[in-house]
Design a protein around this motif. Sequence first.
Motif, short mmCIF file in Angstrom:
data_model
loop_
_atom_site.label_atom_id
_atom_site.label_comp_id
_atom_site.label_asym_id
_atom_site.label_seq_id
_atom_site.Cartn_x
_atom_site.Cartn_y
_atom_site.Cartn_z
N HIS A 1 -16.01 -3.50 2.18
CA HIS A 1 -14.76 -3.99 1.93
C HIS A 1 -13.96 -3.44 0.65
O HIS A 1 -12.81 -3.21 0.76
CB HIS A 1 -14.68 -5.58 2.10
N ALA A 2 -14.52 -3.64 -0.51
CA ALA A 2 -14.16 -2.99 -1.51
C ALA A 2 -13.54 -1.68 -1.39
O ALA A 2 -12.45 -1.16 -2.12
CB ALA A 2 -14.88 -3.21 -2.76
N ARG A 3 -14.27 -0.76 -0.90
CA ARG A 3 -14.05 0.46 -0.86
C ARG A 3 -12.85 0.85 0.04
O ARG A 3 -11.90 1.44 -0.01
CB ARG A 3 -15.41 1.27 -0.36
N ALA A 4 -13.02 -0.18 1.15
CA ALA A 4 -11.80 -0.05 2.09
C ALA A 4 -10.36 -0.41 1.47
O ALA A 4 -9.50 0.23 1.80
CB ALA A 4 -12.16 -0.81 3.51
N ALA A 5 -10.48 -1.50 0.69
CA ALA A 5 -9.30 -1.89 0.02
C ALA A 5 -8.62 -0.76 -0.79
O ALA A 5 -7.48 -0.61 -1.02
CB ALA A 5 -9.75 -3.16 -0.74
N LEU A 6 -9.42 -0.31 -1.49
CA LEU A 6 -9.30 0.79 -2.58
C LEU A 6 -8.52 1.92 -1.74
O LEU A 6 -7.58 2.55 -1.95
CB LEU A 6 -10.33 1.33 -3.22
N ALA A 7 -9.12 2.32 -0.63
CA ALA A 7 -8.83 3.40 0.40
C ALA A 7 -7.13 2.99 0.73
O ALA A 7 -6.48 4.07 0.96
CB ALA A 7 -9.65 3.83 1.32
N VAL A 8 -7.07 1.80 1.24
CA VAL A 8 -5.81 1.50 1.83
C VAL A 8 -4.65 1.69 0.61
O VAL A 8 -3.70 1.78 0.96
CB VAL A 8 -5.94 -0.10 2.31
N HIS A 9 -5.16 1.13 -0.60
CA HIS A 9 -3.90 1.01 -1.52
C HIS A 9 -3.85 2.40 -2.15
O HIS A 9 -2.61 2.84 -2.16
CB HIS A 9 -4.64 0.43 -2.74
N GLU A 10 -4.80 3.47 -1.96
CA GLU A 10 -4.36 4.74 -2.42
C GLU A 10 -3.45 5.62 -1.32
O GLU A 10 -2.65 6.43 -1.59
CB GLU A 10 -5.83 5.68 -2.36
N ALA A 11 -3.75 5.00 -0.03
CA ALA A 11 -2.84 5.64 1.06
C ALA A 11 -1.36 5.22 0.84
O ALA A 11 -0.34 6.07 1.06
CB ALA A 11 -3.28 4.97 2.42
N GLU A 12 -1.03 4.04 0.67
CA GLU A 12 0.38 3.35 0.15
C GLU A 12 0.31 2.36 -0.79
O GLU A 12 -0.12 1.20 -0.44
CB GLU A 12 0.81 3.01 1.59
N PRO A 13 0.33 2.64 -2.06
CA PRO A 13 0.11 1.72 -3.27
C PRO A 13 0.93 0.58 -2.80
O PRO A 13 2.03 0.45 -2.86
CB PRO A 13 0.51 2.32 -4.39
N ASP A 14 0.13 -0.63 -3.15
CA ASP A 14 0.44 -2.13 -3.15
C ASP A 14 0.03 -2.91 -4.00
O ASP A 14 -1.31 -3.20 -3.67
CB ASP A 14 0.43 -2.59 -1.50
N TYR A 15 0.44 -2.85 -5.29
CA TYR A 15 -0.49 -3.84 -6.34
C TYR A 15 -0.56 -5.25 -6.03
O TYR A 15 -1.56 -5.84 -6.36
CB TYR A 15 0.29 -3.38 -7.75
N GLU A 16 0.42 -5.73 -5.24
CA GLU A 16 0.39 -7.12 -4.90
C GLU A 16 -0.71 -7.29 -4.05
O GLU A 16 -1.56 -8.48 -4.13
CB GLU A 16 1.70 -7.53 -4.19
N PHE A 17 -0.92 -6.43 -3.10
CA PHE A 17 -1.96 -6.66 -2.10
C PHE A 17 -3.57 -6.51 -2.87
O PHE A 17 -4.16 -7.39 -2.56
CB PHE A 17 -1.97 -5.58 -0.88
N LEU A 18 -3.45 -5.61 -3.58
CA LEU A 18 -4.78 -5.50 -4.38
C LEU A 18 -5.00 -6.46 -5.26
O LEU A 18 -6.18 -7.03 -5.43
CB LEU A 18 -4.44 -3.97 -5.06
N ALA A 19 -4.08 -6.97 -5.91
CA ALA A 19 -4.25 -8.11 -6.98
C ALA A 19 -4.63 -9.19 -6.34
O ALA A 19 -5.58 -10.03 -6.69
CB ALA A 19 -2.99 -8.37 -7.73
N ALA A 20 -4.33 -9.40 -4.94
CA ALA A 20 -4.40 -10.97 -4.11
C ALA A 20 -5.97 -10.58 -3.56
O ALA A 20 -6.93 -11.71 -3.58
CB ALA A 20 -3.47 -11.02 -2.98
#
Length: 410
Positions: free
Chosen positions: A103-122
């Motif tokens: 899941h961590a690798r997936a979350a990072l990949a999703v953020h890299e595709a369209e940065p969303d710092y709120e999503f990543l921080a949560a």
Amino acid sequence: MDVTWGQAAAVLDGNWLGSSTVPSRSLYPHQWSWDSAFIAIGLRNLAPSRARRELTTLFSAQWRDGRVPHIVFDPGTPPEAYFPGPSFWRAGRTSGLVQPPVHARAALAVHEAEPDYEFLAALYPKLVAWHDYLRISRDAGGRGLAAIVHPWESGMDNSPAWDAPLSRVTPSSGFVRRDLQHGAAADRPSDEDYGRYVRLAADYRDSGYRDAGSFVVEDPGFNALLADGELALAEIAETLDLPSDAHREAAARIQKALQESLWDGDFFFARDVRSGALIRQYTCAGLLPLLLPDLAVAPALLATATGPRFGLGRVHGVPSHDLTAPEFDTGRYWRGPSWFNVGWLVRQGLLRHGEHALASRLRDDLVETASRTDFAEYVDPLTGQGHGARSFGWTAALTVDLLAQPVAVA
């Protein structure tokens, strides 16, 4: 490419429930943990907001102890559609087991595709709690490796690696298998093995989900994904301007424990914690440490991967079991067939170790096979014939991701 991309996108649209994606409308009509991580990796290329929703929905069901349950049940799906369902687990809207920590690798990949710092921080503190649970509560052998307490937790349910520890388990009876209503019996686990799965799950439930039991195994694939997840958490922490050293140190400790405890000669084997013995079955789980950089034994592991046991580059995908073993079966669940998520993961490992030509051949085969088999759940590695469910979620999602990535060049 356009046709395959559109077909794969249509599968994901058809499996979308509104807040998560089912692996299969027939065989798996709920949300599965590592399926959703792989599906999010594909969705980031199509609909990043849906990819974020996929992971957010999964982690909304996280337990207080940090575990991420392997199933989140859809309340709109009839109870009789899947066994064992929520009434079996007695855990509210989830199961009590887990699945590999991708899941961590997936979350990072999703953020890299369209940065969303709120999503990543949560999500970051939830991911940390998830990994802490695995690294601490599941270190049953005291070797710095997370143990699984049920074959389903490996994600590779019916692997021959589980035969020996499962032999200690008395099968349950008197239940109705729902999987055989949607899949060929020859492709699925035997009734005896399924009875053992149910017995283990019931015993775990009845213990209050205490992390012990007759089946306790250190799996190289699970732990390689945990180490890779810690590396992804380090990148997430740096993106959020948070300290990252603890994650890199955790990854290094797990990698060291993998090599010291599970490597023997030419391969990574699972260890039966109850007996202390290595389980000398060559399964695709033993190839997943290729994901880890600076892996000292990578050349020897690559030699095994491309040798007669797995035939990487000469067969379809990555066989789930040793092609030369007596247990090898071209069609039965995790006892030989190639799975697309394993192929995707092994390709990542090949790229990290500079094997670009082999990675490119694997990518092309995965995309062609997925399209030709209507995005089958898994395939015969010798013929490419599809098995299991069709319009399978992670097959479609990872096809999209492979099509979206630059083609590797030597």
